[in-house]
Scaffold this motif. Structure first.
Motif, PDB file in Angstrom:
ATOM      1  N   ALA A 295       0.649  -1.582   0.393  1.00  0.00           N
ATOM      2  CA  ALA A 295      -0.247  -0.570  -0.175  1.00  0.00           C
ATOM      3  C   ALA A 295       0.697   1.155  -0.045  1.00  0.00           C
ATOM      4  N   CYS A 296       1.626   1.508   0.351  1.00  0.00           N
ATOM      5  CA  CYS A 296       3.068   2.358   0.947  1.00  0.00           C
ATOM      6  C   CYS A 296       4.215   2.394   0.060  1.00  0.00           C
ATOM      7  N   GLU A 462      -4.244 -15.922  11.598  1.00  0.00           N
ATOM      8  CA  GLU A 462      -4.525 -17.190  10.946  1.00  0.00           C
ATOM      9  C   GLU A 462      -4.982 -16.433   9.035  1.00  0.00           C
ATOM     10  N   TRP A 463      -6.323 -15.548  10.089  1.00  0.00           N
ATOM     11  CA  TRP A 463      -7.311 -14.966   8.661  1.00  0.00           C
ATOM     12  C   TRP A 463      -6.484 -14.149   7.889  1.00  0.00           C
ATOM     13  N   LEU A 464      -5.641 -13.317   8.873  1.00  0.00           N
ATOM     14  CA  LEU A 464      -4.807 -11.490   8.673  1.00  0.00           C
ATOM     15  C   LEU A 464      -3.691 -12.052   7.585  1.00  0.00           C
ATOM     16  N   ASN A 467      -5.675 -13.609   4.450  1.00  0.00           N
ATOM     17  CA  ASN A 467      -6.478 -12.498   3.895  1.00  0.00           C
ATOM     18  C   ASN A 467      -6.110 -11.359   3.023  1.00  0.00           C
ATOM     19  N   LYS A 468      -4.810 -11.019   2.787  1.00  0.00           N
ATOM     20  CA  LYS A 468      -4.563  -9.882   2.254  1.00  0.00           C
ATOM     21  C   LYS A 468      -5.244  -8.968   1.664  1.00  0.00           C
ATOM     22  N   ALA A 471     -11.799  -7.022   1.766  1.00  0.00           N
ATOM     23  CA  ALA A 471     -11.833  -5.001   2.307  1.00  0.00           C
ATOM     24  C   ALA A 471     -12.645  -4.936   4.395  1.00  0.00           C
ATOM     25  N   LEU A 472     -12.121  -6.381   5.017  1.00  0.00           N
ATOM     26  CA  LEU A 472     -11.984  -6.456   6.265  1.00  0.00           C
ATOM     27  C   LEU A 472     -11.044  -6.701   6.930  1.00  0.00           C
ATOM     28  N   GLU A 473      -9.884  -6.099   6.240  1.00  0.00           N
ATOM     29  CA  GLU A 473      -8.440  -6.017   6.530  1.00  0.00           C
ATOM     30  C   GLU A 473      -8.285  -5.962   8.050  1.00  0.00           C
ATOM     31  N   GLN A 474      -8.953  -4.631   7.970  1.00  0.00           N
ATOM     32  CA  GLN A 474      -7.771  -2.961   8.912  1.00  0.00           C
ATOM     33  C   GLN A 474      -9.076  -2.960   9.906  1.00  0.00           C
TER      34      GLN A 474
END
Ligand code: SF4
Length: 782
Positions: A295-296, A462-464, A467-468, A471-474
């Motif tokens: 992202a950056c 695990e999910w993070l 799931n990079k 939409a729910l990451e943040q």
């Protein structure tokens, strides 16, 4: 030339590369890490010697290096020697190879070299032990090295570091010589200032702590910075941390360094590297702060670019303010926040918010992780630290955040969905504790939440990972970090905590509330050699010393106001009650008293109130009774522009009288500087007690039990501090003259009288408006 270097800092600095990636920068790695270290070391058996200090002094070209550190373990079985380096990791063990972290091998190789030299060993084994913190699994890698190979590796590291070593050493010599030439920048000391400066110098030289109450006008920034810099020039303190609660105080520290620099001759300018750290949110240059390489662009490859940039920047500058940091960050495509932290490693004076030292999440790992260093802490406006530290060491979670996330993410990740469901159930069980009331307090952790929250952390990771970019990451990240922080606070929960459970509609809020931050602050202060804790209103000093990490033998210093006491008129109207039940009844008397107060001399005044509701009550009554007087009302929500516009109405060359209505402890209650005619008087209505509530009450009960001063610690002292701060707005310089009117019948009781500063001792008790008129006539005429 001699240089001392920790092994870890050496290898991490030279071998860093790659990206900034905030996804798994664990908030509790160090704490958890040391616990796991102890566990593994204990289980390793009798041949395992844990925490072995190692040190070597080695010359390379012009520099003599002393490189030191602590090996996690040395295993000696028969003739074989093995050095064990333990690392806690969060990545799955199946993705880990022996090549994943070269820096870990480098650290172990340095220890290997030191041990080979010290013990005359010709070869040994190095072992990396990785502990996966979620699964408790362990994976080990072993390699054999000859002493010669380790020696070559070590010399190669020192060669790479040589230019940095020369930069450091030549700078230290230049800086110290320059600081020895530094002289006090003003023609003379104000009253109390010299005494304060000497006490600060002694405190640093003797590696002590000092708590000082230095009234407005003492010039406390210069009184602390100047002796601290002189001490640094004589090798007392390698770095100064000037810690503050507010941006404006950081500016004052930066300006003080500018004043000191301006006194040096052009031929030998001040050689001091200083930096002001700005919060990540403020200095981030991206539209959205997402610190991942995807992202950056400033995060991508940051560590591969930083050292070259750093070397150039350090050679060309000494004062690193926000603008300069932003400009360099742009030039080298670097994250400005990380750049400021990297620069700070090379600075002598770091001006920053309290949280960089005290906050367990935000603190500067590079300085404060582990044993600290030869640091001097100057802690300004320290009266703010009581509430700030209570916030830093308290944690809050609420049911709705988990419930909403569960609703949105659905059942796809079954374990995570189930963990969120169990958290919801645990919160409902806690709601039942409240019964028909809206809150419940218990002096222990809510155990119901423990296992479900730990499960959530594991499955969220695990999910993070999988799931990079989701939409729910943040949202997941934010809840994940909140939960980790909560668990960290839970791990340190002792008798200085209580648990508050609140109901708000269908929501259940759980707060692990830190009642007494003293031990945490003490631990943070131990990371340096000396600390000066000071404020204009550190009164009573014993209270602040008890709460802010002081010890029984910590020195305290109460400095007298440098201003002529005759320039301040203090009037106590003690026939009026401002207690809640009497407010309607006393409203008219207060309005009359205020009018009398401001009518004896044209100019600018502020009246301070303990709450917005009370302020509005008097404001409306005052406007109704005296519509010709110009008034200003502080609003609860004011943006930057509105705040400035409000303050700009207070001008020295006013042709009318202006009365501002403000809230005690609010944005105009402290930290504003309306010198001279910009403010000639303030009235304070009430004794400033914080609103009665469950948090204050548990503080009261806790300290009643601890020292018998519950009401003072929870209500009276914090309230009186706001009063003193507000009153301190009136006299800002030696030339200022002004009046303070205190309206409340409690002010003349002994409990409050003993909290009056020395320069208030000539106060006049006022029984009615005509007496106030007479007193003011006399005051303004002299
Ligand atoms: S520039 Fe902003 S988003 Fe990028 S790494 Fe720095 S703080 Fe994060």
């Amino acid at each position: 030339m001699e240089l001392k270097l920790p092994v870890r800092a050496l290898v991490e600095f030279l071998l860093r590369n790659g990206n900034i990636d905030s996804r798994f920068s664990s908030v509790d790695r160090a704490l958890l890490g040391s616990r796991i270290h102890r566990k593994l070391q204990k289980a390793a058996g009798k041949h395992y010697k844990a925490e072995v200090s190692l040190s070597i002094t080695q010359q390379l070209n012009d520099v003599t290096y002393t490189v030191f550190g602590r090996a996690d373990g040395i295993i000696t079985e028969s003739a074989e020697v093995c050095i064990d380096e333990i690392k806690t990791i969060e990545i799955p063990l199946e993705t880990l190879t022996s090549e994943t972290y070269p820096v870990h091998w480098a650290q172990a190789m340095c220890y290997g070299h030191i041990l080979c030299c010290n013990e005359k060993i010709s070869q040994l084994t190095l072992q990396l032990t990785y502990y996966q913190i979620d699964t408790d699994e362990v994976k080990q890698f072993r390699r054999q090295f000859t002493a010669a190979a380790l020696a070559d590796f070590f010399v190669d590291l020192l060669q790479q570091y040589e230019k940095w070593a020369l930069l450091t050493l030549s700078w230290q010599a230049t800086r110290n010589a320059s600081l020895q030439q530094l002289s006090f920048p003003f023609s003379g000391y104000r009253r109390g200032q010299r005494e304060f400066a000497i006490a600060v110098y002694r405190c640093i030289a003797e590696q002590q702590r000092l708590f000082a109450c230095a009234p407005t006008g003492t010039g406390k920034t210069m009184s602390t910075l100047f002796p601290a810099l002189k001490a640094m020039g004589e090798n007392y303190g390698e770095k100064i941390f000037y810690l503050t609660a507010k941006t404006i105080t950081r500016q004052a520290a930066q300006e003080a360094i500018g004043i000191l620099a301006s006194t040096m001759p052009a031929s030998s300018p001040l050689q001091l590297k200083s930096i002001v750290l700005t919060a990540k949110d403020k200095i981030c240059c991206m539209q959205e702060r997402n610190c991942t390489p995807e992202a950056c662009p400033r995060a991508e490859g940051y560590f591969s670019r930083i050292n070259d940039a750093l070397y150039t920047i350090l050679q060309n500058n000494t004062v690193f303010d926000r603008a300069l940091i932003e400009a360099y960050a742009q030039q080298y495509c670097l994250c400005p926040y990380e750049l400021s932290l990297d620069l700070s490693t090379w600075c002598d004076c770091i001006i920053c918010d309290y949280n960089y030292l005290f906050d367990p999440v935000v603190h500067l790992m590079r300085f404060f992780e582990g044993r600290g260093g030869d640091y001097t802490f100057l802690i300004d406006e320290a009266h703010n630290l009581v509430e700030r530290s209570r916030e830093m060491y308290s944690a809050i979670l609420d049911k709705n955040a988990f419930f909403e996330l569960r609703k949105q993410m659905g059942k796809e990740h079954k374990k995570l969905y189930a963990a969120l469901g169990k958290i919801n159930t645990a919160f409902i069980a806690l709601r039942h504790l409240c019964g028909s009331k809206k809150q419940y307090t218990q002096p222990k952790l809510p155990q119901e939440l423990d296992t479900p929250l730990r499960d959530f952390i594991r499955y969220a990771e695990e999910w993070l990972n999988d799931n990079k970019g989701n939409a729910l990451e943040q949202e997941m990240l934010s809840l994940y970090f909140n939960t980790k922080f909560y668990m960290r606070i839970a791990d340190n929960y002792k008798e200085n905590y209580t648990t508050l459970i609140y109901l708000s509609g269908s929501n259940v809020i759980v707060k692990l509330f830190c009642l007494d931050p003293c031990t945490f602050l003490d631990d943070s202060l131990k990371l340096g050699n000396a600390a000066v804790v000071f404020s204009a209103t550190l009164n009573p000093l014993d209270y602040y010393r008890d709460l802010l990490g002081g010890r029984e033998n910590t020195k305290i210093l109460n400095i007298e106001s440098p201003f002529c006491t005759a320039n301040l008129g203090v009037y106590v109207a003690d026939t009026i009650s401002t207690k809640y039940i009497n407010r309607e009844q006393s409203c008219a008397d207060i309005v009359k008293m205020l009018y009398t107060f401001i009518s004896k001399r044209q100019g600018n005044y502020i009246a301070y109130f303990p709450s917005y509701a009370y302020m509005r009550l008097i404001y409306e009554a005052f406007c109704g009774a005296f519509p010709d007087i110009q008034v200003l009302l502080q609003e609860s929500e004011m943006d930057e522009l509105a705040r400035e516009t409000f303050l700009n109405r207070f001008q020295a060359d006013t042709t009318h009288t202006l009365l501002g209505f403000c809230v005690l402890g609010g944005i105009y209650g402290e930290g504003i500087d309306l010198a001279g005619e910009r403010l000639i008087g303030c009235a304070i209505i009430g004794v400033g007690l914080p609103q009665i509530g469950s948090e204050r009450d548990v503080i009261r009960d806790y300290f009643n039990e601890k020292n018998g001063y519950g009401f003072d610690f929870a209500y009276r002292y914090p309230g009186m501090n706001k009063v003193l701060q507000a009153a301190g707005r009136v006299i800002r310089t030696e030339q200022d003259k002004g009046a303070v009117l205190l309206i409340d019948d409690r002010f003349t009781t002994s409990a409050y009288q003993q909290l009056f500063p020395k320069h208030w001792q000539q106060f006049k008790t006022i029984k009615n408006c005509s007496q106030l008129e007479q007193e003011l006539d006399a005051f303004w005429q002299t």
